[in-house]
Design an enzyme around this catalytic site. Structure first.
Site, PDB file in Angstrom:
ATOM      1  N   GLY A   1       0.842  -1.191   0.000  1.00  0.00           N
ATOM      2  CA  GLY A   1       0.000   0.000   0.000  1.00  0.00           C
ATOM      3  C   GLY A   1       0.879   1.243   0.000  1.00  0.00           C
ATOM      4  O   GLY A   1       0.659   2.182   0.749  1.00  0.00           O
ATOM      5  N   HIS A   2       1.915   1.195  -0.831  1.00  0.00           N
ATOM      6  CA  HIS A   2       2.829   2.320  -0.958  1.00  0.00           C
ATOM      7  C   HIS A   2       3.712   2.139  -2.194  1.00  0.00           C
ATOM      8  O   HIS A   2       3.727   1.055  -2.802  1.00  0.00           O
ATOM      9  CB  HIS A   2       3.704   2.468   0.296  1.00  0.00           C
ATOM     10  N   ALA A   3       4.400   3.228  -2.525  1.00  0.00           N
ATOM     11  CA  ALA A   3       5.417   3.169  -3.585  1.00  0.00           C
ATOM     12  C   ALA A   3       6.720   3.670  -2.978  1.00  0.00           C
ATOM     13  O   ALA A   3       6.744   4.168  -1.838  1.00  0.00           O
ATOM     14  CB  ALA A   3       5.004   4.040  -4.763  1.00  0.00           C
TER      15      ALA A   3
ATOM     16  N   ARG B   1       2.485  -0.788  -4.883  1.00  0.00           N
ATOM     17  CA  ARG B   1       2.312  -2.238  -4.709  1.00  0.00           C
ATOM     18  C   ARG B   1       1.454  -2.537  -3.473  1.00  0.00           C
ATOM     19  O   ARG B   1       1.505  -1.820  -2.457  1.00  0.00           O
ATOM     20  CB  ARG B   1       3.640  -2.993  -4.640  1.00  0.00           C
TER      21      ARG B   1
END
Ligand code: TYD
Length: 135
Positions: A51-53, A98
């Site tokens: 839940g981040h890049a 992702r």
């Protein structure tokens, strides 16, 4: 600017005999120097991770045991890949959102990382991620 097409599977060479399989990640296998290794385990099957890049970080994910899905987004396209072979890892480049989910029982995810941990390298807000792609 990276897209989800820049996220690739890399096969890890293995030595297989009647005693089992030995998979080896030597420096030629992944295109960065490893600065950090961490792993996820004891993961509840309904867990949602990621839940981040990342701005700079490159990561190589290896499903050492079990399986899980990785949802990849680049702001235009979305792709879902399943990691379920211990000798097939996923190279995630910077600028890719992702999410990890659908973990099987006993799943273990090894992560080889190109940088040490740095919270400032994360983009944790999807709106900020989309903004970063349009800059
Ligand atoms: P995070 O990267 O968000 O985990 P995931 O992507 O698997 O969901 O990290 C979860 C927590 O762990 C967060 O508080 C930061 C911390 N952390 C470290 O301290 N060092 C590390 O190397 C990593 C990857 C995370």
């Amino acid at each position: 600017m990276n897209t989800i097409d820049n996220v690739t599977f890399i096969e890890i060479p293995k030595v297989h005999d009647e005693r089992g399989v030995l998979a080896v990640i030597e420096k030629e296998v992944i295109p960065f120097d490893i600065k950090r290794v961490y792993y996820l385990y004891d993961i509840p099957s309904d867990a949602y991770r990621g839940g981040h890049a990342h701005k700079k970080l490159r990561q190589f994910l290896v499903p050492l045991s079990g399986s899980f899905d990785v949802i990849l987004k680049d702001g235009n396209d979305t792709k879902i890949v399943t990691l379920n072979k211990p000798n097939k890892g996923l190279l995630i480049v910077p600028g890719i959102w992702r999410e990890l989910e659908n973990f099987s029982s006993g799943a273990v995810c090894l992560v080889l990382a190109s940088e040490v941990y740095d919270e400032a390298d994360y983009i944790r807000d999807y709106k900020d991620f989309i903004l970063s792609k349009s800059r």
